[in-house]
Design an enzyme around this catalytic site. Structure first.
Site, PDB file in Angstrom:
ATOM      1  N   GLU A 804       0.835  -1.208   0.000  1.00  0.00           N
ATOM      2  CA  GLU A 804       0.000   0.000   0.000  1.00  0.00           C
ATOM      3  C   GLU A 804       0.869   1.257   0.000  1.00  0.00           C
ATOM      4  OE1 GLU A 804      -3.388   2.262   2.697  1.00  0.00           O
ATOM      5  OE2 GLU A 804      -3.065   0.139   3.031  1.00  0.00           O
ATOM      6  N   ARG A 882      -7.631   2.869  14.241  1.00  0.00           N
ATOM      7  CA  ARG A 882      -8.516   1.724  14.030  1.00  0.00           C
ATOM      8  C   ARG A 882      -8.470   0.776  15.229  1.00  0.00           C
ATOM      9  NH1 ARG A 882     -11.735  -0.776  10.127  1.00  0.00           N
ATOM     10  NH2 ARG A 882     -11.390   0.829   8.574  1.00  0.00           N
ATOM     11  N   GLU A1263     -10.833  -7.899   5.119  1.00  0.00           N
ATOM     12  CA  GLU A1263     -10.174  -7.908   6.422  1.00  0.00           C
ATOM     13  C   GLU A1263     -10.987  -8.529   7.560  1.00  0.00           C
ATOM     14  OE1 GLU A1263      -7.599  -3.931   6.573  1.00  0.00           O
ATOM     15  OE2 GLU A1263      -9.606  -3.614   5.758  1.00  0.00           O
TER      16      GLU A1263
END
Length: 1334
Positions: A804, A882, A1263
């Site tokens: 990423e 997160r 995920e």
């Protein structure tokens, strides 16, 4: 000496190589010289199987043609004279026809990213060439040397079981208790869905249609062989034909290395930078290949491959009386887990002995059995027994330099003699042992009095050792409890390991030596009991019986449940159907093109990075003078060569090349550019950097102590903590650590940069999830506008978050090289570089305090999270955010505070990894939740259910839960798994077995779907319709095996109402869809799907008037008419997620568009003596909305789960105290293999739960399932609790800490008993350990 030529065949074509270089592997030759790119480079050390090919040769010793799999990355082309090689391209093609092996893996959804697929295909193909109707067990064994990171293995096995004589579906007639038809289910449950694939459509396997062995090679079978010599740039290879030639060469060149399979020397040359100027290959010498059945045993020539040893011994075990084959069975037990078939087929038994590895699997067995070694040199021969003198020192034997090992005789066992072999590793298949041993006892005739006792270990010193002090004391003693105690006490004293012993795990290894002897003691008792029931020796306690069983695993059984498409859906509408991955067939035939498969340009150069060897230091000087002497050297690049800006990274806190200072081992200092990758590796190693060392911060604890953090503390707080803790009946506090994880995508980072020579234009082919940042970082470094840089991505061989942002460290350097040289430049990282440089999942340390009532209701929670961010910010803040969003997992906690700090350390920057902080946050939640249950003395599932959210509840970050399907998933999972019934079965099992324990656990998950950086929730699409009616679709997402392109074609097919066959996606590129968000956060289908639909709607709107004129026309007619009426047939679509506006300051606003839910129940069995565990069964219920493609979604659930299983139970990164990574490849870093997955694996997608918030009512799936593997971790903890309750004064409510991952070491050390107490070793203050927990 004139050099000879190598003659071999590849896929039936003759290849004659006049300049064979001994350093060139078959893999490089296939890919670079022959342009056969189906065979992949995954690790370069024979550990992953991506490069598997089949060798066929006429074996003069067996007088027949033999076929076997081998690793092309290790096989030197010099060793292939008169061998026929078959690669994946040689057995079938999408252009002509696929071979059944290729077709079945594609149609059964066994190929996701596809990078490991050619290797899987070739392993299976080699098996079928030898056994057209294999058993299921043989199929599983064939894959011991193959790894896959995407699928979770189940679909590969299920597809290939259709070849088995005992495989496929038995239709309920097979009497298999695991059969899908007779699962004990109550009939209230929904009917079974159709299978994800239909085996009846498969082409049958016809063994008569296989390519023949080249007749030319068959004609040579009796021709005399002559000595061959190949001269390379630095190495000479001599293929000797007779023993005399070999001994003469050894006398003349005592330093020459003897190489048969190159499975050891090949790795040393590639990764340890060793050079062996003369290599002699003795593989053709008859005496070294001889197998003789002698008076005292079976003798094997030293060049016999291990597969032949295995086959010969297995036959002997069947034919001979059991009392003669005790030793053989010990050797077979070691060979069973020794390595994959690819290595066993080429590696020799002699090579294994002479390598003298301190952790050899076979040497302790040979030493304990007193195997005879025949040694030869010019004019002399001698025979020695392998005993404690055979290995005088680290990697040394008692052979003199000119001697060779000629043969090894493995003895028959005698009457009254018993033998066992044990090995303990992190993973069953193909793993290097932590401790290995061979044990033998001989009793005086008719008694249980010890006459001889041998106990030999590997992994307990710098060589294989025999515990002589201990064994000599036991002679003439009776085989009873007293002897057991004496031996254990004596072994604990005799076998010392220094605290900093290489490999670490000192207490664990010492405990194993005792555990193994205990197992041996029990095994002998059991065998004596069978032979003689008179009470001459101790009786075997029945609850101890299972401790003697060797590791056995049932064939896997699995069920997948999903919802069928609604009645009346048109046959052409593919949404909701299990369509195989669109590229699966090309992936299976090796024709799918990955970055490094793009053919080389005429004037292309190779780049290799030069990286720091210090964790924190000033760069004093860089000397490239030696590097410049390497042939093909072009230039060295450093920060001074950058035309634009050296500042890079998401937050501008990184540099392209380190300028004055390095901040981690693996920090990029510069790069060398040469003509070939091999020369680049040599040149990079020749660059000398001098440093002035600075103090380094390695661990989270170091960072806390030195107050080394990025940014301010992050915090989410709700309710009144003080009041909450005051009201609580109980408060539990503690800390918990969860280790990091390496992505281990099978395809490492790769970039090709092609300068266009005009206006600073450049084209880059990159294996990346993030085309936008790749483009902007390159433009900034070159000082050109972004519109000059084109980034193209066809597909990746796996990404998982690792591509990423970190892919830019490679692509930016390669772009600079292309700019500077004006020529195309390529770089594909080797596995060891990739693991060192690119970072992984963040390790977390949590300090928690939880307050709860006697009923188990949680009322207050406080958790401080610390993550090891590494040497740059990268995505660490979003990951911590997160983690805080998920610190509640699925539980309603009225008073809560979570904080997060990012530790700034001198390690390679950690980055995104599937789950992105979520799994760490939820893992901590489940840990304290299990402690609450234990403290209250209540069943864990009851306490979890009691605290669970309900529809309409508000989370700790003030988002209302709507469409909350978790309770449905929970109830369905409890029912599917027959939880209550199995709970009592587990308790029963634990009563009856003292040294094996089972555990059972059910765990829920809730995962928020959206990028937490809100502007990233946008996507674009571009649709072109051509005049023949075909559609070219482009969107901003990249394909890395997750099936995104396949889903987008399904979506466009429904939107345009045309068949999927008319739609094509070629690639992702920055010149079709600009400013694309990274393919990440599980939202790519949601975002890109909506954008695709919008573009399609625009086109349909324009076609409306044309359709009105000709309502019964075909799609092609309408398109043609539109073109003739000058109507535009190209459209863009754009979508962004509405209403995301959460603020940490006020703890208000909406953080996520919606949530995905799931529940998993897992059962495990642990071996309390070794720490091994078996995953017996897992049931998963996952809410994926209305699945766009159940085959892809179930593939994501299983693949995510197995990746989580690695995270929580196997994968462990070891760093030295200096911050250097020890685990740099598959030999030292263990990801789950075929045998790691649950034996029974049931996945069910929740029915009737459409999700109104996403495309066609689907839900994100990438995920969310990963965390469900925590059910295995907590089931292990449950089993350990049962083990601890049995030994010592322990009560069931006592809390104990188990950090993640629950490796065999942690499991064994937590099962405290008399052996662990004997093995306790105090650690001195100033001692530097071998590795640190970072």
């Amino acid at each position: 000496m004139t050099a000879d030529e190598v003659v071999f065949f590849v896929n039936g074509k003759k290849v004659v190589e006049k300049n064979a270089d001994p350093e060139m592997t078959l893999l490089v030759y296939l890919r670079r010289k022959l342009g056969l790119c189906g065979t992949k480079l995954g690790c370069g050390e024979g550990g992953c199987g991506a490069c598997t090919v089949m060798f066929s040769k006429y074996d003069r010793f067996q007088n027949k043609i033999v076929h076997f799999p081998a690793n092309a990355c290790l096989a030197p082309i010099c060793s292939l004279h008169h061998v026929a090689v078959t690669t994946v391209e040689g057995i079938g093609s999408v252009k002509t026809r696929l071979h059944p092996v290729q077709e079945r893996i594609a149609k059964s959804h066994g190929s996701q990213c596809g990078f490991c697929t050619p290797g899987m295909v070739m392993s299976m193909y080699a098996l079928l060439r030898n056994k057209p109707e294999p058993t299921i067990e043989e199929i599983e064994n064939a894959f011991q040397g193959n790894l896959c990171r995407c699928t979770g293995y189940r679909p590969i096995l299920q597809g290939y079981r259709t070849f088995a004589m005992d495989g496929g579906c038995c239709g309920g007639k097979g009497g298999n208790p695991n059969c899908c038809m007779n699962q004990k289910t109550d009939h209230t449950q929904v009917t079974h869905s159709p299978s994800l694939f239909n085996p009846e459509e498969f082409m049958p396997l016809d063994p008569t249609q296989e390519p023949i062995f080249p007749p030319e090679l068959l004609r040579l079978k009796d021709a005399p062989r002559k000595q061959l010599c190949f001269q390379g740039e630095r190495v000479t290879w001599i293929q000797a034909c007779t023993l005399r030639e070999l001994l003469d060469l050894k006398a003349k060149h005592p330093d020459a290395k003897l190489v048969v399979g190159n499975t050891e020397i090949g790795v040393e040359m590639k990764f340890k930078n060793r050079l062996f100027p003369l290599i002699v290959c003795p593989a053709w010498i008859p005496e070294l290949n001889l197998v003789e059945h002698r008076q005292e045993g079976i003798s094997f020539g030293a060049a016999c491959p291990l597969s032949l040893v295995e086959k010969t011994l297995a036959e002997a075990v069947v034919e001979l009386p059991a009392l003669k084959t005790e030793v053989f069975r010990g050797v077979l037990e070691q060979l069973r887990w020794f390595s994959g078939k690819q290595v066993k087929s080429v590696a020799s038994i002699g090579g294994n002995v002479i390598t003298a590895s301190p952790i050899s699997d076979l040497n302790p067995v040979l030493m304990a059995s007193g195997a005879k070694m025949t040694l030869a040199s010019q004019g002399t021969r001698r025979t020695v027994r392998m005993d404690h003198t055979f290995f005088p020192d680290y990697r040394r034997t008692l052979l003199s330099p000119e001697e060779i090992l000629l043969a090894i005789e493995i003895p028959f066992s005698r009457e009254g003699e018993f033998f066992s072999a044990f090995k303990q590793a992190s993973r069953r298949e193909d793993d290097i042992a932590k401790v290995t041993c061979g044990m033998r006892v001989l009793f005086k005739p008719g008694t249980t009095e010890v006459k001889e006792l041998a106990v030999c270990y590997g992994g307990m010193a710098n060589r294989t050792i025999s515990a002589l002090k201990t064994t000599q004391k036991q002679l003439s003693k009776e085989w009873n409890e007293q002897l057991l105690q004496d031996v254990c006490a004596s072994l604990a004293e005799e076998l010392h390991l220094p605290h900093n012993a290489p490999g670490g795990m000192v207490e664990y290894r010492r405990t194993l030596t005792l555990s193994f002897f205990f197992k041996f003691y029990l095994t002998v008792l059991k065998k004596l009991g069978k032979a003689d029931s008179k009470d001459k020796c101790g009786q075997l306690d029945p609850t101890y019986d299972s401790a003697t069983l060797l590791f056995q695993k049932d064939p896997p059984a699995n069920v997948q449940l999903f919802q069928e498409v609604p009645e009346g859906q048109s046959a052409e509408d593919m949404v909701g159907r299990p369509l195989p991955h669109l590229a699966a067939s090309m992936q299976a035939s090796g024709e799918a093109v990955y970055c490094d498969d793009i053919p080389r340009y005429e004037n292309e150069l190779s780049l290799r990075l030069v990286t720091s060897t210090r964790a924190h230091a000033k760069i004093k000087s860089i000397d490239t003078s030696e590097a410049q002497k390497v042939p093909g050297f072009v230039c060295f690049l450093s920060a001074d060569d950058i035309p634009g800006s050296n500042i890079t990274g998401l937050f501008g806190d990184e540099t392209v090349f380190a300028k004055d200072k390095v901040t981690c081992i693996g920090h990029i200092i510069g790069a060398v550019v040469t003509d070939t990758p091999e020369h680049a590796q040599r040149a990079a190693q020749a660059v000398k950097v001098t440093y002035e060392e600075l103090p380094a911060i390695i661990t989270i604890e170091d960072a806390i102590k030195n107050n080394s953090f990025y940014g301010a503390e992050l915090k989410i707080e709700k309710g009144n903590l003080k009041k909450g803790f005051a009201e609580a009946d109980n408060v539990v506090s503690g800390e918990l650590y969860i280790g990091g994880q390496e992505h281990f995508y099978l395809e490492t980072h790769c970039t090709i940069a092609v300068p266009k020579g005009e206006e600073g234009e450049m084209e880059l082919f990159v294996s990346t999830q993030n085309t936008m940042k790749t483009q902007s970082f390159v433009a900034k470094m070159l000082g050109v506008p972004e519109n000059r840089i084109l980034v193209r991505v066809k597909r990746m061989g796996g990404g998982f978050g690792g591509k990423e942002t970190r892919s830019t460290v490679v692509s930016t350097a390669v772009a600079l090289a292309a700019h500077k040289t004006g020529r195309p430049v390529r770089c594909m990282l080797d596995r060891d570089e990739d693991m060192l440089i690119t970072g992984g999942r963040h390790p977390f340390l949590a300090r928690y305090k939880v307050g709860f009532m006697k009923t188990g209701k949680v009322v207050a929670l406080e958790v401080d999270h610390y993550s090891n961010a590494g040497n740059t910010m990268d995505l660490s803040q979003s990951i911590m955010e997160r983690a805080l969003f998920h610190m509640d997992n699925c539980y309603k906690i009225p008073n809560i505070r979570g904080t997060g700090r990012l530790c700034k350390t001198n390690l390679a920057s950690n980055t995104a990894f599937r789950g992105f902080g979520g799994p760490q946050g939820m893992f901590i939640a489940e840990h304290w939740m299990s402690e609450v249950a234990v403290t209250c003395g209540l069943p864990a599932e009851e306490v979890r259910r009691k605290n669970m959210y309900k529809e309409g509840d508000v989370t700790h970050f003030n988002q209302k839960l709507e469409g909350f399907t978790l309770s449905r998933c929970w109830e369905e999972c409890l029912a599917n798994s027959q939880y209550q019934a199995r709970r009592s079965e587990v308790e029963n099992f634990n009563k009856q077995n003292c040294w094996k324990k089972r555990g059972l656990c059910i765990i829920p998950t809730k995962f928020g779907i959206s990028f937490t950086l809100f502007f990233l929730n946008q996507a674009g699409a571009l649709v072109h319709v051509y005049t023949d009616g075909s559609v070219l679709l482009t969107h901003g997402g990249t394909e890395m095996g997750q099936g995104l392109h396949t889903k987008m074609v399904q979506v466009a097919s429904r939107a345009l109402d045309i068949p999927t066959s008319k739609i094509h996606i070629s690639e992702t590129s920055t010149n079709t869809v600009p400013n694309a968000s990274p393919t990440a956060a599980s939202v790519s289908t949601d975002l890109n799907g909506q954008a695709v639909v919008k573009a399609c709607e625009t086109i349909l709107e324009r076609l409306k008037p044309i359709k009105k004129k000709n309502p019964h026309g075909s799609w092609e007619e309408w398109v043609k008419a539109a073109y003739e009426n000058s109507v535009s047939l190209s459209a863009t679509g754009f979508y962004s997620t509405p209403d995301l506006n959460y603020s940490f300051e006020t703890n208000s606003g909406k953080a996520f568009h919606y949530f995905s839910y799931g529940v998993a129940c897992s059962e495990v069995e642990i071996d309390c003596l070794t720490g091994d565990h078996k995953n017996l069964r897992t049931d998963i219920v996952m809410d994926v909305g209305s699945s766009l493609n159940p085959a892809i979604d179930i593939g994501q659930v299983e693949g995510g789960f197995v990746q989580g299983l690695g995270l929580f139970t196997m994968e462990e990164l070891h760093y030295s105290p200096e911050g250097s990574l020890h685990t740099r490849g598959p030999s030292t870093y263990k990801i789950p293999a075929f045998g790691s997955i649950p034996i029974e694996f049931h996945v069910s997608l929740l029915r009737n739960c459409p999700n109104q918030k996403a495309i066609y009512s689907s839900k994100a799936v990438g995920e969310p399932p990963l965390f469900l593997a925590a059910s295995i971790f907590f089931a292990i903890k449950d089993a350990i609790r049962a083990a601890r309750a049995q030994h010592g004064t322990y009560n069931m409510n006592e809390l104990f800490r188990l950090d993640s991952p629950a490796t065999p070491e942690k499991i064994r050390n937590a099962c405290v008993d008399k052996f662990t107490t004997l093995a306790v070793t105090g650690v001195p203050e100033d001692c530097k350990p071998w590795c640190l927990r970072v």
